[in-house]
Motif scaffolding. Sequence first.
Motif, PDB file in Angstrom:
ATOM      1  N   ILE A  48     -54.187   1.628  11.784  1.00  0.00           N
ATOM      2  CA  ILE A  48     -54.943   2.367  12.793  1.00  0.00           C
ATOM      3  C   ILE A  48     -56.431   2.165  12.518  1.00  0.00           C
ATOM      4  O   ILE A  48     -56.868   2.268  11.371  1.00  0.00           O
ATOM      5  N   VAL A  64     -48.817  10.879  14.143  1.00  0.00           N
ATOM      6  CA  VAL A  64     -50.074  11.551  14.493  1.00  0.00           C
ATOM      7  C   VAL A  64     -50.054  11.981  15.959  1.00  0.00           C
ATOM      8  O   VAL A  64     -51.092  12.211  16.574  1.00  0.00           O
ATOM      9  N   THR A  80     -59.340   5.224  19.516  1.00  0.00           N
ATOM     10  CA  THR A  80     -58.351   4.940  18.470  1.00  0.00           C
ATOM     11  C   THR A  80     -57.456   3.813  18.949  1.00  0.00           C
ATOM     12  O   THR A  80     -56.909   3.863  20.062  1.00  0.00           O
ATOM     13  N   PRO A 124     -55.508  11.141  17.284  1.00  0.00           N
ATOM     14  CA  PRO A 124     -54.577  11.477  16.208  1.00  0.00           C
ATOM     15  C   PRO A 124     -54.693  12.948  15.814  1.00  0.00           C
ATOM     16  O   PRO A 124     -55.767  13.552  15.887  1.00  0.00           O
ATOM     17  N   MET A 178     -47.824   5.143  15.790  1.00  0.00           N
ATOM     18  CA  MET A 178     -48.607   6.362  15.595  1.00  0.00           C
ATOM     19  C   MET A 178     -47.836   7.631  15.979  1.00  0.00           C
ATOM     20  O   MET A 178     -48.423   8.637  16.360  1.00  0.00           O
TER      21      MET A 178
END
Length: 417
Positions: free
Chosen positions: A258, A285, A277, A167, A282
């Motif tokens: 997340i 990010v 992750t 991220p 997402m």
Amino acid sequence: MKRNNYLFLFILFFCSTSLLSAKSKEEQKPIKVKFGGYLHSLFSYDTRQTVSAREGFILLYPKDELLDDSGKDINKGGVYNMAVIQSRVNAKITGPDILGAKVNGLIEADWIGNADSDVNGMRLRHAFVNLDWGKTSLLVGQTWSPLFVAEAFPATVGANVGLPFKPFARNPQIRLTHKTKSWKFLAALASERDHISTGPKGSSTEYLRNSGLPIMQGQIHYYAGKHLIGASAEFKNIKPTLVTPSGYKADETLSSWILMGYFKLDFKPLTFKAQATYGSNMTDVLMLGGYAASNINATSQEASYTPIKVLGTWADLSYQKNNYTFALLAGYSKNYGADDKVVPGMVYSRGANIGELYRISPRVSKKFNKLKLELEIEHTAAAYADSNDGAINEKAEVINSHWVSNTRVMLGLYYFF
């Protein structure tokens, strides 16, 4: 009795005078500003066209094959770039104590801009005030998301610092941190700014703002000497639309999460960092994935949504001695698709036709006092869905693919001040 009253008044006067004196000294403490930053130039060469930001400056992954009538790949061929837009200036500010807390602030900008149309434009990176009571501190303003761990990230030559395998975001936020000798606990409420969610209208902050809820984030660190083990988490709720195609009020939202774990092992001169992750939606990010419509109401035409899950991992090994640094970064990411069947044509995702990604990237740097010279070779490969109809299944997973790769060579020069 009267004597006691006089004694009480004397004590009250003495305490008041002491407090006023302390307050006066506090108010007289000067505000200090320290300026810093660096001048930066980056020269790069790619073996093919790439999916990237800021005119190719921030590389994510290679573009898929695009074949002409003779079978030649239009996206294959050398691409050169030179940029100084990462040059940076900042001001670190300290001033009088407030409410018993030491106060500091930071404002920092670069010239990367906020979009490709704004390259070379000044962009706000950090702007915050921090009140520090020793073990507990309160930060208000814009700085790194807890999902970007400033204590443990790969110090690449390229501006992507390991994207899209990790991220990357700076957010306006309110952040409360509590530290002990070996632990750090953090909680934050944040909004989107630099990088934002996507949806039916393209990229916009309105999907998060219209949900009525800020992003909720948490972090925990354990320190063992110079070593660090940590975890971060995020919950986010967005509202992709306010009105349906039929004109009905839309109420559907999408919740996503997340989870992230990481460590930094510091055995000077050797340092090893790694992170994993796993989460959904997402795009804000700069990772793969996003979400899709999973069902359409027959009457109102309102869509319900399902998130697309992605795993991103990286590891970075570096060796530092005599102002030289030698390092190697490896990254891997995989698209795990959605929990529910998706509606074709209503997928809002980054790299929706990519099943896997990997990167191998060695680098070396040398410092000459305030000058630093860096060289990095970054090889990134993407598994793109084949052109046949069965390449992507009903849950947005890529099941038949072909690999496409790019090699980027970068030379960077810093002058710090």
